[in-house]
Enzyme design. Structure first.
Site, mmCIF file in Angstrom:
data_model
loop_
_atom_site.group_PDB
_atom_site.id
_atom_site.type_symbol
_atom_site.label_atom_id
_atom_site.label_comp_id
_atom_site.label_asym_id
_atom_site.label_seq_id
_atom_site.Cartn_x
_atom_site.Cartn_y
_atom_site.Cartn_z
ATOM 1 N N CYS A 153 0.800 -1.220 0.000
ATOM 2 C CA CYS A 153 0.000 0.000 0.000
ATOM 3 C C CYS A 153 0.837 1.278 0.000
ATOM 4 O O CYS A 153 0.352 2.338 -0.381
ATOM 5 C CB CYS A 153 -0.940 0.012 1.208
ATOM 6 S SG CYS A 153 -2.170 -1.311 1.194
ATOM 7 N N ASN A 154 2.083 1.195 0.451
ATOM 8 C CA ASN A 154 2.932 2.386 0.455
ATOM 9 C C ASN A 154 3.549 2.670 -0.900
ATOM 10 O O ASN A 154 4.143 3.735 -1.122
ATOM 11 C CB ASN A 154 4.065 2.230 1.475
ATOM 12 C CG ASN A 154 4.841 0.944 1.308
ATOM 13 O OD1 ASN A 154 4.430 -0.073 1.860
ATOM 14 N ND2 ASN A 154 5.938 0.952 0.575
#
Length: 370
Positions: A153-154
């Site tokens: 997700c980063n």
């Protein structure tokens, strides 16, 4: 030269004219929007503990492509091969729509694209998604490309960091970061609480963001947008296994794991990475007018708010994206950025912070100025 070296900052703490600017954004999702209750009904989930996880997630709708039904109307588990095919098809479909929307907002065409970076963590493709998109859309074969796979997700901000460097080295040339996450292709079907947490959270979505540097004059025809000033990262090695893919031998497929403590671990490090981001700029957190944070989940958002001393209004777009789409992984912050642009409240000189978090466990941040 370090990111805190004052020689790269102007009198007001801004970079040189070669600092890349964000000139377009676009998002897309699959066609089926389902409420949490509809997802529970589709899988015939009656366990009160699991139902509570779904219904208390602060998510109202998500876009999903559910598994097929058998003759009895039951959803059947998809083998890993079929899930990879689903990932490929949905990533191209959503990616195409998001890329076109991004270029339209940037006042550009596919023929203007000089670098395409594709980000995904919901499936593995070789050749990568960038090559498939170039072929699918007839993009110039000389367009350079890169793929960031598996960072989680980063990864949207990891990609933005890399492509910002490319943009600064190629002034006037258009680059796009495309995050395409077919989270429907990363679901496992069982009755465990571990699976329930993951299945209650993620949705399908794609986001694209366009960058260009060295063209600040009005005659360039490129829309105005915030400059990207700086990045800062923070990895939490002791939490390396808190978000991960495991091979599920019983189902012959991958299964995602989220440690229940991860919201608090991430929140506890939010202050550390933001302070590093602002170090050497002369800025304080109170000087930041716009916060665009990954829609990681209700507890993640609450932890960031508490640890950074922010109001819920400051993270309104993050909260709304979670409500309307769930967690769309690497592209979540682009959905929030698009809503901020549509709100038309950002003024010249305003500062903003972008923040994402994901496996590693990692927090990524960027400082921008309109």
């Amino acid at each position: 030269m370090t990111d805190t070296d004052p020689s790269i900052w102007g009198a007001q703490g801004v970079h040189t004219p070669l600092a890349p600017r964000i000139v377009g954004v676009g998002t897309a999702s699959t066609g089926t929007s389902l409420s949490q209750q509809e997802v529970l009904d589709a899988f015939d989930i009656s366990d009160p503990r699991i139902r509570s996880v779904f219904l208390n997630s602060a998510i109202e709708q998500r876009h999903l492509t559910l598994p097929p039904q058998n003759a009895d109307g039951e959803r059947v588990s998809e083998p890993q091969g079929e899930l990879l095919a689903k990932h490929k098809a949905l990533a191209i479909e959503m990616g195409t729509e998001a890329l076109r929307a991004c270029l339209k907002r940037a006042g550009a065409d596919l023929s203007d694209l000089r670098h395409l970076c594709c980000v995904t963590s919901t499936g593995f493709l070789t050749p990568g998604l960038s090559a498939l998109m170039i072929r699918e859309l007839g993009i110039d074969r000389h367009c350079s490309r890169s793929d960031i796979v598996g960072m989680g997700c980063n990864a949207g901000l990891n990609a933005l960091n890399v492509v910002s460097g490319w943009s600064s080295a190629h002034p006037g040339e258009l680059a796009v970061v495309l995050c395409a996450e077919a989270c429907s292709a990363a679901y496992a079907m069982d009755s465990t609480m571990r699976t329930a947490v993951v299945n209650s959270l993620f949705g399908d979505g794609a986001g694209a963001i366009a960058l260009v540097s060295g063209t600040e004059d009005a005659a360039s025809g490129i829309p105005e947008g915030p400059s990207i000033l700086k990045f800062a990262s923070c990895i939490i090695p002791e939490a390396v296994g808190a978000m991960r893919y495991d091979w599920d031998a019983t189902q012959s497929r991958f299964s995602f794991f989220l440690d229940p403590q991860i919201p608090y671990v991430v929140g506890a490090h939010a202050e550390l990475v933001v302070d590093r981001l602002l170090q050497g700029t002369g800025l304080r957190r109170s000087d930041i007018g716009h916060w665009l944070v990954h829609s990681g989940g209700k507890k993640v958002i609450d932890a960031v708010i508490v640890n950074l001393g922010l109001t819920r209004h400051a993270l309104r777009h993050t909260v709304e994206v979670l409500r309307d789409y769930g967690n769309v992984s690497s592209g979540s912050f682009l959905f929030s950025y698009e809503r901020l642009l549509d709100e038309k409240v950002a003024q010249p000189g305003d500062y903003g912070v972008l923040m994402t978090m994901g496996p590693g466990s990692t927090l990524e941040t960027a400082l921008v100025q309109w």
